[in-house]
Scaffold this active site. Structure first.
Site, PDB file in Angstrom:
ATOM      1  N   ASP A 177       0.668  -1.154   0.001  1.00 61.94           N
ATOM      2  CA  ASP A 177       0.136  -0.214   0.181  1.00 61.94           C
ATOM      3  C   ASP A 177       0.909   1.067  -0.061  1.00 61.94           C
ATOM      4  O   ASP A 177       0.604   2.221   0.716  1.00 61.94           O
ATOM      5  CB  ASP A 177      -0.904   0.092   1.288  1.00 61.94           C
ATOM      6  CG  ASP A 177      -1.931  -1.323   1.208  1.00 61.94           C
ATOM      7  OD1 ASP A 177      -2.079  -1.908   0.259  1.00 61.94           O
ATOM      8  OD2 ASP A 177      -1.977  -1.719   2.558  1.00 61.94           O
ATOM      9  N   GLU A 232     -10.930   1.142  -4.977  1.00 63.41           N
ATOM     10  CA  GLU A 232     -10.425   1.567  -3.659  1.00 63.41           C
ATOM     11  C   GLU A 232      -9.014   2.199  -3.843  1.00 63.41           C
ATOM     12  O   GLU A 232      -8.854   2.463  -4.866  1.00 63.41           O
ATOM     13  CB  GLU A 232     -10.263   0.186  -2.834  1.00 63.41           C
ATOM     14  CG  GLU A 232      -9.293  -0.597  -3.269  1.00 63.41           C
ATOM     15  CD  GLU A 232      -9.066  -2.052  -2.691  1.00 63.41           C
ATOM     16  OE1 GLU A 232      -9.179  -1.766  -1.421  1.00 63.41           O
ATOM     17  OE2 GLU A 232      -8.790  -2.992  -3.101  1.00 63.41           O
TER      18      GLU A 232
END
Length: 523
Positions: A13, A185
């Site tokens: 991430d 997302e």
């Protein structure tokens, strides 16, 4: 050329920024404390772990969070002399629900001190704070929808953030529902040439992962879709060395070159599709088309294994030592503890100088108060070694070397006590929560014992020694795939750690002393 991945082992991430000549990447830490690792580079080639952000329990309470809960997808930003970091704490992920809370903190320096968290919302994860050129700030995040018949990933929403009042204000606006890839997302927003560019992750964080770009003349939209979406994906190419490619974050160098950092995963060569190293961080050189869309400079959609270096002076960092002798007053930046911060109630580096002392607490299945210090495994071929002193008087007292994915899946070479054989060493296997004990060796009278774990791709072997010279293997060859995200189709998101731990289920907090720890890579 840059060799991918640039940040190896469980470091997913990636959220990247440049401030002057310095580059920073924040990565997720999930249930591990301290929360959020900041990596630093000056050339996009060489990276080092610089600091951790969430260092106080007042900033982050992870007690009881589920495995693969906790910190998801932190996002870094910088505006007018201040660093900002948004983070999500996922405290529950059962069934159709995601119980989570989103916060923002700030600091005058990337190394802190970081403020106490400001609560933002709980509507979904992966939130990003965008600082517009007119001084306004906007929070973007995905929206979660638990209802039957609805898409769980219900689009990207935005709301203005008031920095003076330190809260969200105004109405919530849906800016995109994403594409037919689905599972939209990870929003990141950038302003360039009069456009607001919205970079999102799609396809889920597994083998269908992708990075997709949209743009608008207004921050609120409507956002038009890149006609040649996605920008990047490894979907449909199981032979490619970098899988799970997606969740991108853009950086512009001081020389005007563009790069994207992103999630990737390297899999075991046994055809299982598993990676005990977890999701890692890679980088791609990017190019803008004449009509203002972003493409991989290497061409196509597949992430490149080797990437051209930017036009920047190379800036390597000193090589990290393989051996930690625990001779400092604080743990190094490589070490994490599980859910709770290191404090004198269960850990000391000073009571016995040159040793890490752990007082036993709860079991390896606990989601609350474990006594564990661990670091990421970052290579398919490596070994870990320690020397310890521990004098258990009960089967409820244990300590040793652990290879840990989560509370359900781990391998443990532990010292304990048995009424019949006395002090002994045993290999423990937890496979999807099923506990098993393998070969045991009596070690009565041994004051010190050396322990080692050696990983060679899909195989793990434990060994032990009375003197650190003559080694004896113990237990069977173990499968490292057990330490991977998708082992037996479980839905988890972290990676394998090697650690030192102690348990005392009698509640008497028996101590274990560890003299050193070696982490050595062979590839």
């Amino acid at each position: 050329m840059i060799q991918n991945p640039i940040i190896r082992g469980f470091n997913p991430d990636a959220s990247a920024i440049r401030v002057g000549e310095d580059y920073y990447i924040a990565t997720s830490t999930f249930e591990w404390f301290p929360g959020v690792v900041i990596h630093h580079s000056k050339d996009l080639v060489h990276w080092r772990p610089l600091t951790r952000v969430l260092t106080r329990e007042s900033q982050l309470n992870l007690a009881g969070v589920p495995s693969s809960g906790g910190i998801w997808a932190p996002s870094l930003s910088y505006d007018e002399g201040s660093y900002y970091l948004c983070f999500t704490n996922v405290v529950g992920r059962k069934g159709v629900f995601k119980d989570l809370h989103n916060y923002v903190i700030s600091a005058p320096s990337i190394e802190g001190p970081w403020s106490e968290p400001v609560y933002l919302n709980s509507s979904g994860f992966d939130h990003f704070l965008f600082h517009d050129t007119d001084g306004k700030k906007y929070l973007f995040n995905m929206q979660w929808d638990f209802r039957k018949g609805k898409s769980r990933f219900a689009g990207i929403i935005m709301q203005e953030f008031d920095p003076d009042e330190q809260k969200l204000t105004g109405s919530v606006k849906l800016v995109t529902r994403g594409t037919d890839i689905g599972v939209t997302e990870g929003p990141m927003v950038y302003k360039k040439d009069g456009y607001y560019y919205l970079l999102v992750a799609e396809g889920g964080t597994g083998i269908n992962h992708a990075a997709t770009l949209l743009r608008s003349r207004s921050v609120e939209g409507p956002y038009e879709l890149d006609p040649d979406y996605p920008v990047m994906t490894a979907k449909g190419h199981p032979e490619h060395p970098l899988q799970k490619a997606g969740h991108g974050s853009l950086i512009e160098t001081q020389n005007g070159e563009w790069y994207m950092v992103h999630i990737c995963s390297r899999q075991l060569p046994d055809g299982s599709g598993l990676s005990p190293l977890g999701r890692e961080t890679a980088i791609q050189k990017m190019a803008w088309t004449e009509d203002g869309w972003l493409r991989l400079a290497s061409g196509g959609k597949l992430p490149a294994l080797h990437v051209p270096v930017p036009a920047l002076p190379l800036h390597p960092f000193p090589k990290e030592p393989e051996r930690d002798d625990f001779d400092r007053s604080e743990l190094s930046v490589h070490w994490h503890t599980l859910r709770t911060p290191a404090d004198p109630s269960w850990l000391s580096l000073t009571q016995r100088p040159g040793y890490l002392r752990l007082w036993g607490r709860e079991s390896l299945y606990s989601l609350h108060r474990q006594s564990m210090v661990a670091r990421r495994i970052q290579s398919f071929r490596c070994e870990m070694e320690t020397c310890m002193e521990f004098e258990p008087a009960s089967f409820n007292q244990m300590a040793g070397l652990v290879l840990y994915y989560d509370d359900q899946d781990h391998y443990y070479l532990r010292i304990s006590h048995d009424e019949e054989i006395g002090k002994h060493l045993t290999v423990i296997i937890s496979d999807q929560g099923q506990y098993d004990e393998r070969e045991s060796e009596p070690i009565n009278g041994w004051q010190r014992i050396y322990l080692k774990a050696a990983i060679d791709m899909d195989k793990l072997r434990f060994s032990f020694s009375p003197d650190g010279i003559k080694w004896q293997t113990i237990g069977p060859a173990l499968y490292t795939g057990l330490l991977a995200d998708e082992y037996k189709s479980k839905l988890s998101f972290t990676g394998a750690f090697a650690g030192l731990c102690a348990q005392d289920l009698n509640g008497t907090k028996l101590q274990a002393d560890f003299d050193y720890f070696i982490y050595r890579e062979y590839s």
